[in-house]
Each structure stands twice: as C-alpha cells, then as structure tokens.
Write an enzyme that holds these catalytic residues in place. Sequence first.
Site, PDB file in Angstrom:
ATOM      1  CG  ASP A   1       2.281   7.945  24.446  1.00  0.00           C
ATOM      2  OD1 ASP A   1       1.411   6.917  23.922  1.00  0.00           O
ATOM      3  OD2 ASP A   1       1.913   8.950  23.991  1.00  0.00           O
TER       4      ASP A   1
ATOM      5  CG  ASP B   1      -2.051   3.114  23.401  1.00  0.00           C
ATOM      6  OD1 ASP B   1      -0.969   3.968  23.503  1.00  0.00           O
ATOM      7  OD2 ASP B   1      -3.164   3.968  23.400  1.00  0.00           O
TER       8      ASP B   1
END
EC number: 3.4.23.-
Length: 428
Positions: free
Chosen positions: A90, A318
């Site tokens: 992440d 992301d």
Amino acid sequence: MKTFIALLALLTVVSAEVHQFNIGYRPNMRQRMNAKGKLAEYEKERNELLSKKSLQLASSSSPVIDYEDMAYMVQISLGSPAQNFVLFIDSGSSNLWVPDITCAGGKDATCGSYCKSTPYDACLTFCQEECCTKTVEGVKVLSTTDACQSKHRFNSSLSSSYVTNGQKFDMTYNTGEVKGFFGVDTFCFTNTSVCATGQVFGQATTIGEAFAKQPEDGIIGLGWPALAVNQQTPPLFNLMNQGKLDQPYFVVYLANIGPTSQINGGAFTVGGLDTTHCSSNVDWVPLSTQTFWQFKLGGVSSGSYSQAPNSGWQAAADTAASFIGAPKSVVTSLAKAVGATYVPLTGAFFMDCDAVVPDIVFTINGKTYNMPSTSFVVSAGPGPCMFAFYELTAGGFYPAWMLGPPFMRAYCHVHDMKSGRLGLAKVL
C-alpha cells in the site's frame, strides 16, 4: 498457504544489493462479487456498513483506506527465527502491521470463509493447504466468527530479537478498524538477505469485520514516514537508512492479467531499477509533498474529451486502489469517451470487453503518458467488463486523483526515497 509461501518467495538476485521478487495478485472484492453476480448485493451491504461508520470516519485523524479494494501482495518475515506473513502493498499508507498472537484469543488458525467458493489451485495460493480439497464445491470450510482466526499471527515469545515499544495504535479503514500496539523486531523480505533490524511494526489485537473475508494477513505501507501513525519509519526507508540498498529505489511493475488469482502478478524490485520489465528510460517527476507519492497531474484526455485545469490536480500513485480514483465530472466524461455505462445498482461502470476505444492520456510534468484500453478495461468474470475508474471525493489532506494499478500496468513506478521523486518507465 504453504504453496503460496513457497512460490511467492522465489527470488532473483540482480546484484549484491538489488533484489527482485514476485508480487502476488488476487482480484479485488468488487471484481469477485461481480463474477458471482452479487455485486449489487455486496454494494448494498457495504454502503450500509459505511453509513454506520460515517461519524467515526469523520472524526478520525488516521488515513482512511479501503482494505477491500486491495489486490497486490508480497511476503515478508518478522523475528528470529522468521515468522512469515503475506501482506498487501500500500503506497497510500506508511505503517507495517500484522495480527498479534493475542488476536482471536490466540487460537489456532482455521479456514476463512473466503475459501468456500475458491477453486482448488487458487485455494492453495491463498488458504492453508488443509483447507483445500478437490471437490465439486471447491474446498472445505471451517466456520469462523473472528477476523483473526484465519490469519498468520506474530508470537513475540518465539522471537529472540523482539523488543517491546509501549505505544498503541488505532487505524481506521472504510470497512473497519485495526487496533493494537507497536513492537520492534527484525524485518525481512522472506527468504532473502534484504533485512532491516529494529523495525517498528504494529501487532494488531483487533481487526475489523471486513478483514475476515481477506486471505492476506496485514499491510506493508510504502508511503513516506510523515504519513505513518506515530511517525514510525516504514520498512523500505529503514532498509535505505541502514545501507542495505545499492540505490534508494523500489520499483513496482504490475502485469496485465485476467480476473483470476495469480502468483506472478508483477515484480517488486528493491535497491535498483527493474531492467527486466521496465524501460531504462525513466522520466522523473518531482513530488508535491513527501507523504503520499504525490505529484501534479496537468491534464487528462481521451478521444474528443480533454480537461486541463489551470493549476492541474494533485495526484498520488496508489498500489492499494485496484482502480483509478478521480473527480466525478472527469470519471463521467472519460466513461462517455470510451463508451462505458454507469449501473447505479452496482455503483460501477461497465463496457464491452472487446470495444475498440481511444487511449486515456495523462499529462504529467509536461509529458504525455498513454494508458491503453488493456489497462483500464477489466474483466471480472462472465458478461461485460468493468471500466477501471471510480469517483473519488477528496478534500483537504487528500489528493484529487489516486492513480492506481491500471496506470501502473502501463508504466513502471520507480520510487526514489532519497531525492523525493517518482520515476515513470514504460512497461516492456
């Protein structure tokens, strides 16, 4: 799970301090529910859950992330001797956390409910071997009411290098919370010499209800230290600070793959460039801030549609969001340009899988980057494909765009942790 661990840990040593290993992939929850014809039902239940948590989320100062949207993972180990974990990667958060042995009362792990409808081969990838049987229904399932029961959990009493930290944490996600305390131990990418000593990590004692549906154990944050809860140093930055990397880079390459779980979902390179999957020509983009991997997006276009605000938008790379998040008006216009149709019942856009559509073109730092339809038209089982964009409501601290894996499947992302810049290299 044993099979997954063995395969995911396969390592190619590029040089003394440059290492490359596989990224595992599993379709996100929306894709899996759509393949089962249950996307509308899932969205209804999810929205009801989110509405119950709205007040809590509004008052939270922690990063708000949608755990159910994550799809890419790596394997790491903690402690001496090593205890292995499969974690989501992440780049939109900066903490490392795994379930603690006290989570779920320290009971032995059982088979999570996510194994129930999983084909045998995929079951071996994401579930414990004893959970998987070759039957018509798929696999046997043991019921579990605790989100930690099906996870690998860290046992500090088994590690000779463990040190207590004393700090607690509470991280809020869209579909649940993660609470626990911090500890300190040796961190490694499993079965490699890429290790950092004195790594602070979260030991979760409570995790939200949505986590029980996910086979992964926790999260490894790839963001900057300033984004971390309690300002803890993320693992990749620790590796750099301890001189364990040849160059202060980590590179994410994501493969174009179908709607099934894959061991080889991409490659994660630390300490140098990925010359196997990525062009050697790297365009460097300065970061706007050292929290997210955030930069200025100058404009976007597709077919006859074009939008380029005077001040541009703030965008962040992301890995956690399976699709691309953008302002509502932009998503609607792009969908129209490529012939995607919004289905209110599911909260998603759909389009013909074989449609011949124009590229979506991004302008970043004065250069244009074409994203072909193979990156943003996503198969999710029988029927039409999903248009890999979603409406992102951003404000204040958060960027207006989240450029997720669809863009990364077209361009490798080179993260420079020393110079504060992001490199874009065309996928070979």
